[in-house]
Enzyme design. Structure first.
Site, PDB file in Angstrom:
ATOM      1  N   ASP A 179     -25.725  23.886  71.567  1.00  0.00           N
ATOM      2  CA  ASP A 179     -24.461  24.262  72.171  1.00  0.00           C
ATOM      3  C   ASP A 179     -24.628  25.571  72.689  1.00  0.00           C
ATOM      4  O   ASP A 179     -24.268  25.948  73.750  1.00  0.00           O
ATOM      5  CB  ASP A 179     -23.211  23.918  71.500  1.00  0.00           C
ATOM      6  N   LEU A 180     -24.893  26.638  71.715  1.00  0.00           N
ATOM      7  CA  LEU A 180     -24.792  28.065  71.988  1.00  0.00           C
ATOM      8  C   LEU A 180     -26.087  28.321  73.021  1.00  0.00           C
ATOM      9  O   LEU A 180     -25.647  29.040  74.121  1.00  0.00           O
ATOM     10  CB  LEU A 180     -25.190  28.877  70.733  1.00  0.00           C
TER      11      LEU A 180
END
Length: 406
Positions: A179-180
């Protein structure tokens, strides 16, 4: 002055990848309007404990997870499932530069909020869609969550203890790394599209998939496979291509030694009392050290347990050999370098007063990052945005609220 103060972002995303991207843009000055479901909001508002305590020490409904990725934004609650709510979003988009969303493929088309619908009213719009698997391909309809993608994209196959060791098996990274990384790629791609728009005058659609991001970020491990045809295996904290580059036991815990070249290796050997190994053909080059990994690591471990971590770090820093402790999160925020760089800061919150935040790593010399507002309460800016951005009267706003549109 901030770098992106001229840009307006409509953020329809939630959870982490999209909000991480929009927070990066917001930190650089972009005006970010976060659209949330009335009464519910971003899922991560409820992802606790821990929850923020108010000024009286009582828990609020603001989860730490949500607080980590939503500063410098305005929260506007709009029900996009109803026609009046859809029209409000379309009107906001008319004056926007960027739209971020992470709905399932085709999920916004039924509301008239997909790229094809919105580009017709704003040809300059940069529209970024974040999904688990992209807009095309056999997996496109599937939902995607970070841990699922860490498994499917290969990260879990190269993370964790070596096969045969106690505790071996698939292991995810300790933060939602896919996600990051996707959030970082989203921010980068959006700024690339904005730069292109300066030449063409037109926006474009960005199709960003978590799986694609992870495959791209396999980096050397991906290329190791493509070049050799052999799938990499988990190696604990060791590196597949560099030796020694991992943790070693000390008299009071553990440390990391990260030798990146033969000169550093020779200095390490001198420091542990084995200077001859620095010129020994079995170890003098990195290729030789990789081939003779296990024998070399046993020699180093016999030496490192003789001193404490602090003693080794001091000695190896003097010898210019990269090394460091294995810090807990508490130790990270107490580290003198982290303190010096002001990575922990405070910002004023409407319920709690000053609250901690983790700073942006960006350090601009001319357009510094700003920490203007805390992550907003659900819908706290609805009236202001509809009044200032769309010119709605107080009566019209009250009418929309009474209908449950906002």
């Amino acid at each position: 002055m901030t770098a992106l103060s001229h840009l307006k972002v409509i953020d329809l995303s939630r959870i982490l990848a999209g909000p991480w991207a929009s927070q990066i843009l917001a930190d650089m000055g972009a005006h970010v309007i976060k659209i949330e479901r009335p009464g519910e909001g971003d899922d991560t508002r409820h992802w606790g404990p821990p929850f923020l305590n108010d000024r009286d020490g009582k828990p609020t409904a603001e989860a730490a997870y949500y607080l980590s990725t939503n500063r410098n934004k305005q929260s506007v609650t709009i029900d996009i499932t109803c026609p009046e709510g859809q029209e409000l979003v379309r009107e906001l988009v008319r004056g926007a530069d960027i739209l971020l969303e992470n709905f399932k493929v085709g999920g916004l088309a039924k509301y008239g909020l997909d790229y094809a619908s919105l580009v017709s009213i704003n040809p300059r719009l940069v529209y970024c869609s974040i999904t688990g698997f992209g807009q095309t391909g056999p997996y496109a309809p599937r939902p995607g969550y970070d841990v699922l993608l860490q498994a499917m994209g290969g990260f879990m196959s190269v993370t964790g203890r070596r096969e045969g060791e106690p505790g071996a098996g698939p292991q995810k990274v300790g933060v939602a790394v896919v996600d990051l990384l996707t959030g970082l790629y989203a921010a980068t791609g959006i700024l690339g599209a904005i730069a292109s728009r300066e030449q063409s005058g037109k926006g474009q659609h960005i199709d960003l998939a978590l799986l694609d991001v992870e495959v791209a970020c396999l980096a050397n491990q991906g290329m190791n496979y493509l070049v050799s045809g052999v799938s990499p295996k988990p190696m604990g904290n060791a590196h597949p291509n560099i030796v020694p580059y991992q943790d070693f036991p000390t008299a009071d815990g553990a440390m990391i030694v990260a030798v990146g070249n033969d000169g550093q290796f020779a200095r390490l050997m001198a420091e542990i009392g084995q200077p001859g190994l620095g010129v020994d053909p079995a170890y003098a080059t990195n290729g030789a050290r990789v081939a003779n990994r296990d024998a070399l690591l046993a020699i180093i471990r016999e030496a490192t347990v003789q001193r404490t971590t602090g003693e080794w770090v001091e000695a190896l820093e003097r010898a210019n050999v990269p090394c460091g402790p294995v810090n807990s999160i508490a130790e990270v925020f107490a580290d003198p370098q982290v303190v010096s760089r002001e990575m922990a800061r405070t910002i004023e919150h409407p319920l709690a007063g000053p609250i901690p935040i983790v700073a942006s790593p960006l350090r601009f010399s001319g357009t510094p990052v700003e920490y203007r507002t805390a992550p907003p309460l659900l819908g706290q800016d609805t009236d202001e945005v509809l009044r200032d951005e769309l010119g709605l009267t107080a009566e019209r706003i009250a009418e929309l609220a009474a209908k449950g549109v906002i």
